[in-house]
Scaffold this motif. Structure first.
Motif, PDB file in Angstrom:
ATOM      1  N   VAL A   1       0.841  -1.191   0.000  1.00  0.00           N
ATOM      2  CA  VAL A   1       0.000   0.000   0.000  1.00  0.00           C
ATOM      3  C   VAL A   1       0.882   1.249   0.000  1.00  0.00           C
ATOM      4  O   VAL A   1       1.893   1.312   0.711  1.00  0.00           O
ATOM      5  N   ARG A   2       0.500   2.250  -0.757  1.00  0.00           N
ATOM      6  CA  ARG A   2       1.282   3.489  -0.842  1.00  0.00           C
ATOM      7  C   ARG A   2       1.345   4.188   0.519  1.00  0.00           C
ATOM      8  O   ARG A   2       0.472   3.990   1.376  1.00  0.00           O
ATOM      9  N   PRO A   3       2.341   5.044   0.746  1.00  0.00           N
ATOM     10  CA  PRO A   3       2.448   5.758   2.023  1.00  0.00           C
ATOM     11  C   PRO A   3       1.322   6.762   2.207  1.00  0.00           C
ATOM     12  O   PRO A   3       0.747   7.266   1.237  1.00  0.00           O
ATOM     13  N   SER A   4       1.003   7.045   3.455  1.00  0.00           N
ATOM     14  CA  SER A   4      -0.025   8.038   3.775  1.00  0.00           C
ATOM     15  C   SER A   4       0.575   9.127   4.656  1.00  0.00           C
ATOM     16  O   SER A   4       0.879  10.215   4.172  1.00  0.00           O
ATOM     17  N   VAL A   5       0.782   8.854   5.946  1.00  0.00           N
ATOM     18  CA  VAL A   5       1.355   9.880   6.820  1.00  0.00           C
ATOM     19  C   VAL A   5       2.795  10.204   6.432  1.00  0.00           C
ATOM     20  O   VAL A   5       3.304  11.285   6.737  1.00  0.00           O
ATOM     21  N   GLU A   6       3.472   9.276   5.734  1.00  0.00           N
ATOM     22  CA  GLU A   6       4.850   9.530   5.294  1.00  0.00           C
ATOM     23  C   GLU A   6       4.908  10.113   3.891  1.00  0.00           C
ATOM     24  O   GLU A   6       5.991  10.247   3.318  1.00  0.00           O
ATOM     25  N   GLN A   7       3.750  10.424   3.314  1.00  0.00           N
ATOM     26  CA  GLN A   7       3.705  10.930   1.941  1.00  0.00           C
ATOM     27  C   GLN A   7       4.649  12.117   1.764  1.00  0.00           C
ATOM     28  O   GLN A   7       4.617  13.081   2.542  1.00  0.00           O
ATOM     29  N   GLY A   8       5.501  12.020   0.741  1.00  0.00           N
ATOM     30  CA  GLY A   8       6.462  13.073   0.467  1.00  0.00           C
ATOM     31  C   GLY A   8       7.761  12.922   1.229  1.00  0.00           C
ATOM     32  O   GLY A   8       8.757  13.571   0.899  1.00  0.00           O
ATOM     33  N   ARG A   9       7.779  12.067   2.260  1.00  0.00           N
ATOM     34  CA  ARG A   9       8.974  11.908   3.088  1.00  0.00           C
ATOM     35  C   ARG A   9       9.706  10.613   2.788  1.00  0.00           C
ATOM     36  O   ARG A   9      10.841  10.434   3.208  1.00  0.00           O
ATOM     37  N   VAL A  10       9.059   9.681   2.086  1.00  0.00           N
ATOM     38  CA  VAL A  10       9.694   8.420   1.715  1.00  0.00           C
ATOM     39  C   VAL A  10       9.345   8.080   0.275  1.00  0.00           C
ATOM     40  O   VAL A  10       8.288   8.455  -0.231  1.00  0.00           O
ATOM     41  N   GLY A  11      10.266   7.343  -0.374  1.00  0.00           N
ATOM     42  CA  GLY A  11       9.927   6.741  -1.644  1.00  0.00           C
ATOM     43  C   GLY A  11       9.111   5.480  -1.377  1.00  0.00           C
ATOM     44  O   GLY A  11       8.930   5.076  -0.224  1.00  0.00           O
ATOM     45  N   TRP A  12       8.627   4.847  -2.441  1.00  0.00           N
ATOM     46  CA  TRP A  12       7.748   3.686  -2.247  1.00  0.00           C
ATOM     47  C   TRP A  12       7.989   2.632  -3.313  1.00  0.00           C
ATOM     48  O   TRP A  12       8.146   2.951  -4.490  1.00  0.00           O
ATOM     49  N   VAL A  13       8.058   1.363  -2.868  1.00  0.00           N
ATOM     50  CA  VAL A  13       8.052   0.197  -3.751  1.00  0.00           C
ATOM     51  C   VAL A  13       7.028  -0.797  -3.217  1.00  0.00           C
ATOM     52  O   VAL A  13       6.862  -0.929  -1.999  1.00  0.00           O
ATOM     53  N   PHE A  14       6.321  -1.476  -4.106  1.00  0.00           N
ATOM     54  CA  PHE A  14       5.336  -2.461  -3.661  1.00  0.00           C
ATOM     55  C   PHE A  14       5.849  -3.890  -3.803  1.00  0.00           C
ATOM     56  O   PHE A  14       5.258  -4.820  -3.263  1.00  0.00           O
ATOM     57  N   ARG A  15       6.956  -4.077  -4.529  1.00  0.00           N
ATOM     58  CA  ARG A  15       7.553  -5.402  -4.648  1.00  0.00           C
ATOM     59  C   ARG A  15       8.580  -5.611  -3.535  1.00  0.00           C
ATOM     60  O   ARG A  15       9.285  -4.669  -3.144  1.00  0.00           O
ATOM     61  N   PRO A  16       8.746  -6.828  -3.028  1.00  0.00           N
ATOM     62  CA  PRO A  16       9.790  -7.108  -2.030  1.00  0.00           C
ATOM     63  C   PRO A  16      11.186  -6.892  -2.616  1.00  0.00           C
ATOM     64  O   PRO A  16      11.423  -7.163  -3.803  1.00  0.00           O
ATOM     65  N   LEU A  17      12.098  -6.414  -1.805  1.00  0.00           N
ATOM     66  CA  LEU A  17      13.477  -6.167  -2.224  1.00  0.00           C
ATOM     67  C   LEU A  17      14.420  -7.169  -1.572  1.00  0.00           C
ATOM     68  O   LEU A  17      14.197  -7.599  -0.432  1.00  0.00           O
TER      69      LEU A  17
END
Length: 268
Positions: free
Chosen positions: A126-142
């Motif tokens: 799920v995309r970030p909410s409270v961290e929006q703009g403060r973190v990048g986002w990936v939905f696949r495991p790394l």
């Protein structure tokens, strides 16, 4: 306090900011940049037009934990007054963290030995909410081992043309990457970079490649091929600016400047 023959002094400031609402660091006609806001506040506080130089420009959406600037002024004020007085005139998402008088030969950019950036990434379906703009986002495991193997080939002095934006104004694409550390804490990944200097979009382009290796779309050895190609088309698309932080420059000890600011300790 160091004073030159004309009665002016040189000040260095450490600035932190959230870059989400600004068009990057460098002054623009719109006035919606960090530099524009800072110089407006400084000029008002100092009662004269203030022009600043910075240690490293940041793009739109990129945050600063210790951007270092310097400027010359005839205004003789205590260092603490520069902090409090300027902050009273700045937007809430920009703050002077410290002020220090420096010798006239100090130059925030030329005197820097290295520059440091940190990228923070949320791995989540799920995309970030409270961290929006403060973190990048990936939905696949790394995968940590794959990214570490890919990162190893980047260390040292190389031609980083494959990770250079077309608008980059650097005189040379050759840079010395001294550190690229990858750590994980729960759903959050942190990538720490340190180099003598960086090219325009270099870290965001490196991040794009590291993520493609981490999620299995490319093998670790692909990173060396991209580096050797010296061609921007060989690399991944430019990654989001949201999780990128300018941690700050490093200076020689004799300048006696802080190595980081309190916001650094708030990073995930």
């Amino acid at each position: 306090m160091t004073q030159d023959r004309q009665g002016w002094v040189r000040l260095a400031l450490g600035i932190s900011y959230h870059g989400g609402h600004y068009q990057g660091w460098q002054s623009q006609p719109s006035g919606q940049t960090i530099q524009d806001q800072l110089e407006k506040a400084l000029s008002q506080f100092a009662n004269h037009r203030v022009s600043t130089l910075c240690a490293g420009r940041t793009d739109a959406g990129v945050h600063g934990l210790m951007q270092v600037v310097h400027f010359d002024t005839p205004a003789l004020r205590p260092e603490a007054s520069w902090v409090r007085g300027t902050n009273a005139l700045l937007p809430r998402d920009i703050a002077v963290q410290w002020a220090q008088h420096v010798p006239p030969e100090f130059h925030c950019r030329a005197s820097a030995l290295t520059r440091r950036y940190s990228y923070h990434l949320l791995q989540s379906p799920v995309r970030p909410s409270v961290e929006q703009g403060r973190v990048g986002w990936v939905f696949r495991p790394l995968a940590m081992p794959a990214m570490q193997a890919a990162a190893a080939c980047l260390l040292g002095e190389h031609d980083f043309s494959s990770f250079r934006a077309s608008a980059c104004q650097a005189l040379s694409p050759v840079k010395h990457l001294m550190r690229l550390d990858i750590t994980q804490r729960g759903a959050y990944w942190r990538f720490d970079f340190e180099a003598n200097a960086f090219l325009h979009h270099m870290i965001r382009n490196l991040m794009g490649c590291l993520v493609m290796v981490g999620d299995g779309r490319k093998p670790p050895g692909w990173m060396a091929e991209v580096l050797a190609a010296r061609d921007r088309d060989a690399a991944a698309p430019t990654f989001s600016p949201d999780g990128l932080y300018f941690v700050g420059p490093r200076y020689a000890e004799h300048w006696q400047l802080p190595s980081h600011t309190p916001p650094f300790d708030l990073l995930p």
